[in-house]
Design a protein around this motif. Sequence first.
Motif, PDB file in Angstrom:
ATOM      1  N   ALA A  55       1.822 -12.506   7.078  1.00 36.93           N
ATOM      2  CA  ALA A  55       0.964 -11.728   6.171  1.00 36.93           C
ATOM      3  C   ALA A  55       1.237 -10.234   6.356  1.00 36.93           C
ATOM      4  CB  ALA A  55      -0.504 -12.049   6.436  1.00 36.93           C
ATOM      5  N   GLU A  56       1.368  -9.795   7.598  1.00 34.27           N
ATOM      6  CA  GLU A  56       1.643  -8.373   7.867  1.00 34.27           C
ATOM      7  C   GLU A  56       2.995  -7.968   7.270  1.00 34.27           C
ATOM      8  OE1 GLU A  56      -0.732  -7.926  12.142  1.00 34.27           O
ATOM      9  OE2 GLU A  56       1.399  -8.381  12.117  1.00 34.27           O
ATOM     10  N   ASN A  57       4.003  -8.790   7.517  1.00 37.61           N
ATOM     11  CA  ASN A  57       5.356  -8.463   7.038  1.00 37.61           C
ATOM     12  C   ASN A  57       5.420  -8.401   5.520  1.00 37.61           C
ATOM     13  OD1 ASN A  57       6.288  -8.357   9.642  1.00 37.61           O
ATOM     14  ND2 ASN A  57       7.027 -10.468   9.643  1.00 37.61           N
ATOM     15  N   GLN A  58       4.656  -9.278   4.860  1.00 39.85           N
ATOM     16  CA  GLN A  58       4.693  -9.301   3.385  1.00 39.85           C
ATOM     17  C   GLN A  58       3.873  -8.153   2.788  1.00 39.85           C
ATOM     18  OE1 GLN A  58       3.357 -13.347   2.540  1.00 39.85           O
ATOM     19  NE2 GLN A  58       4.930 -14.063   3.967  1.00 39.85           N
ATOM     20  N   ASN A  59       3.104  -7.457   3.619  1.00 44.23           N
ATOM     21  CA  ASN A  59       2.245  -6.389   3.091  1.00 44.23           C
ATOM     22  C   ASN A  59       2.503  -5.066   3.789  1.00 44.23           C
ATOM     23  OD1 ASN A  59       0.209  -7.761   1.131  1.00 44.23           O
ATOM     24  ND2 ASN A  59       0.388  -9.157   2.878  1.00 44.23           N
ATOM     25  N   LYS A  60       3.744  -4.832   4.179  1.00 49.39           N
ATOM     26  CA  LYS A  60       4.111  -3.595   4.893  1.00 49.39           C
ATOM     27  C   LYS A  60       3.959  -2.410   3.987  1.00 49.39           C
ATOM     28  CE  LYS A  60       7.079  -4.879   8.700  1.00 49.39           C
ATOM     29  NZ  LYS A  60       8.358  -5.521   8.930  1.00 49.39           N
ATOM     30  N   LEU A  71      -6.043  -6.506   8.475  1.00 48.32           N
ATOM     31  CA  LEU A  71      -5.511  -6.987   7.184  1.00 48.32           C
ATOM     32  C   LEU A  71      -6.648  -7.143   6.181  1.00 48.32           C
ATOM     33  CD1 LEU A  71      -2.944  -9.627   8.486  1.00 48.32           C
ATOM     34  CD2 LEU A  71      -2.375  -7.757   6.936  1.00 48.32           C
ATOM     35  N   LYS A  72      -7.770  -7.706   6.655  1.00 47.49           N
ATOM     36  CA  LYS A  72      -8.896  -7.945   5.742  1.00 47.49           C
ATOM     37  C   LYS A  72      -9.455  -6.635   5.181  1.00 47.49           C
ATOM     38  CE  LYS A  72     -10.345 -12.553   6.961  1.00 47.49           C
ATOM     39  NZ  LYS A  72     -11.384 -13.443   7.444  1.00 47.49           N
ATOM     40  N   LYS A  73      -9.426  -5.587   6.022  1.00 42.49           N
ATOM     41  CA  LYS A  73      -9.897  -4.266   5.558  1.00 42.49           C
ATOM     42  C   LYS A  73      -9.043  -3.777   4.404  1.00 42.49           C
ATOM     43  CE  LYS A  73     -12.324  -2.383   9.494  1.00 42.49           C
ATOM     44  NZ  LYS A  73     -11.983  -2.041  10.860  1.00 42.49           N
ATOM     45  N   ARG A  74      -7.788  -4.258   4.370  1.00 40.10           N
ATOM     46  CA  ARG A  74      -6.892  -3.874   3.268  1.00 40.10           C
ATOM     47  C   ARG A  74      -6.957  -4.891   2.131  1.00 40.10           C
ATOM     48  NH1 ARG A  74      -1.454  -3.982   6.134  1.00 40.10           N
ATOM     49  NH2 ARG A  74      -0.686  -3.504   4.063  1.00 40.10           N
TER      50      ARG A  74
END
Length: 293
Positions: free
Chosen positions: A288-293, A26-29
Amino acid sequence: MCAQLIDGKEVANNIKNQLRGRIEALKKRGITPGLATVLVGDDPASATYVRSKAKACEKLGLYSEVVKKPAGIPQLELMAIVDRLNNDPKISGFLVQSPLPAPLDELAVTLAIKPEKDVDGFHPVNVGMMLIGTPGLLPCTPHGIIKLMEYYQIDPSGREVVIVGRSNIVGKPMAALLMQKQKMANATVTVAHSRTRNLAEVVRRADILIAAIGRPKFITADMIKEGAVVIDVGVNRVEDTNLEKGYRLVGDVDFDACFDKASYITPVPGGVGLMTIAMLMYNTVSAAENQNK
Ligand code: NDP
């Protein structure tokens, strides 16, 4: 017989280590998962829980925010905080620490939290998703107990599970998870409570006993079956003048007496409590993953 200790610290660390890779990705994104906790009033146990949650975030490199408010906060002001956190992009998920001081309306607060940010898994949308067996954000303590059992290869499938306690945060969701037609479930579940007749008899049927009562050492050795798996959710403060803080924590199970009779047992502290925090981190990262799919 001597029980094998279920080590909550080991399993919680294992969960947190698995999260590290997901956090890095996630941080890489450019996304840092963020958790906010709202603490109202000055209940010492709630303050301790909030501190541990913030510390866990720090250790994993998550963003964290603690919003502290006095017990006399008007409901409308609390609802405005919920609204702000619902719309804050830095916050992947948040919770309002329970119990809220009277006369604050806890249900109104729960209903106002966006389900996708409800990292406690208490919003009726998430509760409903869990009940129909569709993954959403699961409540942390029951999900943590499933993870403990999974780690120790204790498969509840087909076994008699007795849960003592029917709260919305532990007993009921625990039953809902264990009755699902899925892996680490398929159990035959009994939920006992203060109106249960012949409680000791009901508890003795358990291949797996989950105690979530809130009464120190309530479950005694004569109440459990030889070889039962004993999961103790209770966290009770009992006076101990030998300790500087004046109390120590004990579970709902008489640990020493049950240790010789159980096949597996969780200690308090060092058992379920650590899993609750690990699963909160898990939910924050998932949100966090779900909100940034
Ligand atoms: P609640 O007080 O909401 O629920 C307690 C349950 O126990 C109720 O269903 C109650 O029955 C039942 N009960 C009480 N007395 C008896 C009795 N004499 N015989 C049979 N059943 C009884 O508690 P929670 O579920 O919130 O918490 C339970 C415990 O777990 C507490 O010690 C709490 O601190 C701890 N906890 C620990 C967590 C962790 O992470 N380790 C997380 C959450 C809680 P009835 O419904 O009939 O009143």
